[in-house]
Design a protein around this motif. Structure first.
Motif, PDB file in Angstrom:
ATOM      1  N   PRO A   1       0.697  -1.238   0.146  1.00 27.22           N
ATOM      2  CA  PRO A   1       0.314  -0.030  -0.055  1.00 27.22           C
ATOM      3  C   PRO A   1       0.963   1.339   0.429  1.00 27.22           C
ATOM      4  O   PRO A   1       1.849   1.390   0.795  1.00 27.22           O
ATOM      5  CB  PRO A   1      -0.939  -0.393   1.363  1.00 27.22           C
ATOM      6  CG  PRO A   1       0.091  -0.856   2.247  1.00 27.22           C
ATOM      7  CD  PRO A   1       0.789  -1.793   1.015  1.00 27.22           C
ATOM      8  N   ARG A   2       0.568   2.849  -0.509  1.00 26.53           N
ATOM      9  CA  ARG A   2       1.091   3.507  -0.453  1.00 26.53           C
ATOM     10  C   ARG A   2       0.931   3.966   0.635  1.00 26.53           C
ATOM     11  O   ARG A   2       0.294   4.062   1.985  1.00 26.53           O
ATOM     12  CB  ARG A   2       0.144   4.735  -1.028  1.00 26.53           C
ATOM     13  CG  ARG A   2       0.639   3.989  -2.858  1.00 26.53           C
ATOM     14  CD  ARG A   2      -0.482   4.939  -4.062  1.00 26.53           C
ATOM     15  NE  ARG A   2      -0.161   4.605  -5.398  1.00 26.53           N
ATOM     16  CZ  ARG A   2      -0.523   5.290  -6.155  1.00 26.53           C
ATOM     17  NH1 ARG A   2      -1.848   6.208  -6.043  1.00 26.53           N
ATOM     18  NH2 ARG A   2      -0.642   4.556  -7.690  1.00 26.53           N
ATOM     19  N   ILE A   3       2.133   4.988   0.798  1.00 28.57           N
ATOM     20  CA  ILE A   3       2.186   5.751   2.229  1.00 28.57           C
ATOM     21  C   ILE A   3       2.296   7.024   1.748  1.00 28.57           C
ATOM     22  O   ILE A   3       3.088   7.737   0.851  1.00 28.57           O
ATOM     23  CB  ILE A   3       3.498   5.894   2.946  1.00 28.57           C
ATOM     24  CG1 ILE A   3       3.280   3.636   3.667  1.00 28.57           C
ATOM     25  CG2 ILE A   3       3.218   6.531   4.356  1.00 28.57           C
ATOM     26  CD1 ILE A   3       4.899   3.407   4.392  1.00 28.57           C
TER      27      ILE A   3
ATOM     28  N   SER B   1      -7.434  -1.781  -5.010  1.00 26.03           N
ATOM     29  CA  SER B   1      -6.566  -0.732  -6.009  1.00 26.03           C
ATOM     30  C   SER B   1      -5.436   0.316  -5.530  1.00 26.03           C
ATOM     31  O   SER B   1      -6.324   0.095  -4.272  1.00 26.03           O
ATOM     32  CB  SER B   1      -7.880   0.211  -6.555  1.00 26.03           C
ATOM     33  OG  SER B   1      -6.788   1.289  -7.723  1.00 26.03           O
ATOM     34  N   VAL B   2      -4.826   0.146  -5.643  1.00 28.21           N
ATOM     35  CA  VAL B   2      -3.433   0.798  -5.129  1.00 28.21           C
ATOM     36  C   VAL B   2      -3.971   2.218  -4.325  1.00 28.21           C
ATOM     37  O   VAL B   2      -2.992   2.900  -4.251  1.00 28.21           O
ATOM     38  CB  VAL B   2      -1.950   0.976  -5.882  1.00 28.21           C
ATOM     39  CG1 VAL B   2      -2.204   1.881  -7.302  1.00 28.21           C
ATOM     40  CG2 VAL B   2      -1.203   1.086  -4.473  1.00 28.21           C
ATOM     41  N   LYS B   3      -4.990   2.618  -6.079  1.00 33.69           N
ATOM     42  CA  LYS B   3      -5.301   4.301  -5.165  1.00 33.69           C
ATOM     43  C   LYS B   3      -6.052   4.482  -3.950  1.00 33.69           C
ATOM     44  O   LYS B   3      -6.548   5.576  -3.665  1.00 33.69           O
ATOM     45  CB  LYS B   3      -5.889   4.915  -6.515  1.00 33.69           C
ATOM     46  CG  LYS B   3      -5.233   4.529  -8.107  1.00 33.69           C
ATOM     47  CD  LYS B   3      -5.784   4.984  -9.114  1.00 33.69           C
ATOM     48  CE  LYS B   3      -5.269   5.205 -10.523  1.00 33.69           C
ATOM     49  NZ  LYS B   3      -4.401   3.864 -10.582  1.00 33.69           N
TER      50      LYS B   3
ATOM     51  N   CYS C   1       7.892   4.896  -6.828  1.00 32.55           N
ATOM     52  CA  CYS C   1       6.528   4.096  -4.839  1.00 32.55           C
ATOM     53  C   CYS C   1       5.922   2.542  -5.523  1.00 32.55           C
ATOM     54  O   CYS C   1       5.599   1.852  -4.560  1.00 32.55           O
ATOM     55  CB  CYS C   1       5.590   5.092  -5.005  1.00 32.55           C
ATOM     56  SG  CYS C   1       6.201   6.753  -4.623  1.00 32.55           S
ATOM     57  N   GLU C   2       6.095   2.016  -6.254  1.00 34.46           N
ATOM     58  CA  GLU C   2       5.695   1.105  -6.631  1.00 34.46           C
ATOM     59  C   GLU C   2       5.252  -0.125  -7.920  1.00 34.46           C
ATOM     60  O   GLU C   2       6.620   0.841  -8.909  1.00 34.46           O
ATOM     61  CB  GLU C   2       3.893   1.243  -7.050  1.00 34.46           C
ATOM     62  CG  GLU C   2       3.388   2.303  -8.424  1.00 34.46           C
ATOM     63  CD  GLU C   2       2.240   2.450  -7.887  1.00 34.46           C
ATOM     64  OE1 GLU C   2       1.646   2.681  -9.124  1.00 34.46           O
ATOM     65  OE2 GLU C   2       1.667   2.448  -6.305  1.00 34.46           O
TER      66      GLU C   2
END
Length: 405
Positions: free
Chosen positions: A251-253, A343-345, A404-405
């Motif tokens: 997951p994004r931070i 979604s990663v968003k 980031c991914e």
């Protein structure tokens, strides 16, 4: 008298004014010709000043508008309230006095409400539609739980790729998304990697306003371009995404620093700055006038988690950490049914513990964004951020993030 009949009478007043005031006869001997006199565009004309509606007693007018405001509480009938504000100056002033801000009413009515903080303790439910063909994003107010239906249009943004960054121009008009338009209200700018973003407002916030100098500003001082060209922007927020140096997917931070909102705004009794009107600008400029790219403070200089002494009182938002679900083998967050596609968003933003807020306040979701279809995303927000700020933050999630991914 119903509101529909009032509007019909107003149209009748317009027609009588046109018939009485703009036809004259000019005689030439035995013959006469009818000539239509054209209104001089340089002289402003308010035809309704000559009608009975413009001279209505303020006490009676206020009572009528209060009844309309009370009866039309949801869209699409709420458009009648907006129509009242467009009748004449006296109607507009009283309508703006009666219609409360979203913080109090929980409603989006006039365009300025998009710049005002959302309601306390409840979400304003919106959704974003993405058009991949022209790189445009549309924000709608949801009229019901089904985001596939047409909602009330709020904002539009268009993506412009530059050699070193990406700009998202945000406009009140879905058809004219340009910085040179009089409907331009701000923009989002990213760095080259798509990991840091700055949200710019076209007009200064209530407090902490800091002018961003640009090349067009210097040209204005030299009187080389029209003084009606928007030349400055005001940074109001910074969004950053942590770099993924290990290369593992997850997951994004993300973190958001709200320059114009104090950290105390999320506490009970706290207050956030509220804009009450747009700046009056006449931007009907020639298409040949160039609009120059801002040479302002770069987003690369913004370091997440490193706040100066002056910015210690700013509100800092962080994304809520998802939990790993063993059975589903994915990261999960509770969106209360508002998000249906992984979604990663997808994200939820809460107040950071660095602000010194209480533990209960840290659990309150201020903004949540998630996918529900191929190009449809929900966006729910509440106090202390506005629809404009929430939309700009969500646009940062769409941008490609190389590191980031």
């Amino acid at each position: 008298m119903s509101f529909k009949s009032i509007l019909q009478d107003i149209k009748g007043e317009f027609g009588s004014i046109s018939r009485k005031g703009f036809d004259v006869k000019v005689g030439y001997g035995m013959r006469s010709r009818s000539h239509r006199v054209v209104q001089d565009s340089s002289v402003p004309l308010d035809g309704l000043k000559q009608s009975c509606w413009a001279s209505m007693p303020p006490e009676l007018l206020r009572d009528v508008l209060m009844r309309i405001e009370a009866s039309e509480d949801t869209w699409p009938p709420r458009k009648h309230v907006v129509a009242c504000a467009g009748v004449c100056r006296s109607w507009r002033d009283i309508t703006k006095e009666i219609v409360k801000s979203p913080e109090v009413s929980g409603k989006l009515t006039l365009p300025i409400s998009l710049k005002q903080p959302g309601p306390r303790n409840s979400f304003l439910q919106c959704y974003i539609k993405r058009n991949r063909s022209n790189q445009t994003y549309y924000l709608f107010l949801g009229l019901n739980q089904a985001s596939t239906d047409d909602g009330k249009f709020l904002l539009a943004a268009r993506k412009y790729r530059r050699p070193t960054h990406t700009d998202y121009i945000i406009s009140l008009n879905c058809d004219v998304v340009s910085r040179g338009s009089n409907t331009y209200i701000g923009k989002l700018r990213s760095n080259f990697l798509g990991t840091k973003f700055t949200v710019y407002d076209a007009q200064p916030p209530i407090c902490g306003a800091k002018v961003t100098k640009s090349r067009s500003t210097r040209l204005l001082n030299l009187k080389q371009v029209s003084p009606r060209v928007p030349a400055v922007n005001y940074p109001i927020a910074h969004v950053s995404y942590d770099l993924n140096v290990l290369g593992s997917r997850g997951p994004r931070i993300m973190q958001c620093v709200m320059d114009a909102i104090p950290a105390s705004a999320v506490e009970p009794g706290g207050a956030a700055p509220t804009q009450t009107q747009f700046l009056h600008r006449n931007l009907d400029t020639s298409p040949s006038i160039p609009f120059f790219r801002s040479k302002s403070t770069r987003t690369e200089n913004f370091q997440p988690g490193q706040l100066s002494a002056q910015s210690e009182a700013m509100l800092v938002l962080r994304n809520k950490s998802p939990r790993w679900h063993e059975q589903l083998q994915c990261w999960c967050l509770n969106f209360n049914g508002r998000v249906t596609v992984a979604s990663v968003k997808n994200f939820q933003l809460v107040a950071s513990s660095n602000n010194g807020v209480s533990g209960q306040t840290q659990e309150n979701v201020i903004l949540q964004f998630g996918k529900v279809g191929k190009d449809v995303f929900t966006m729910d927000y509440q106090y202390p951020i506005s629809a404009f700020e929430a939309f700009a933050i969500c646009l940062s999630s769409f941008d490609t993030k190389i590191a980031c991914e």
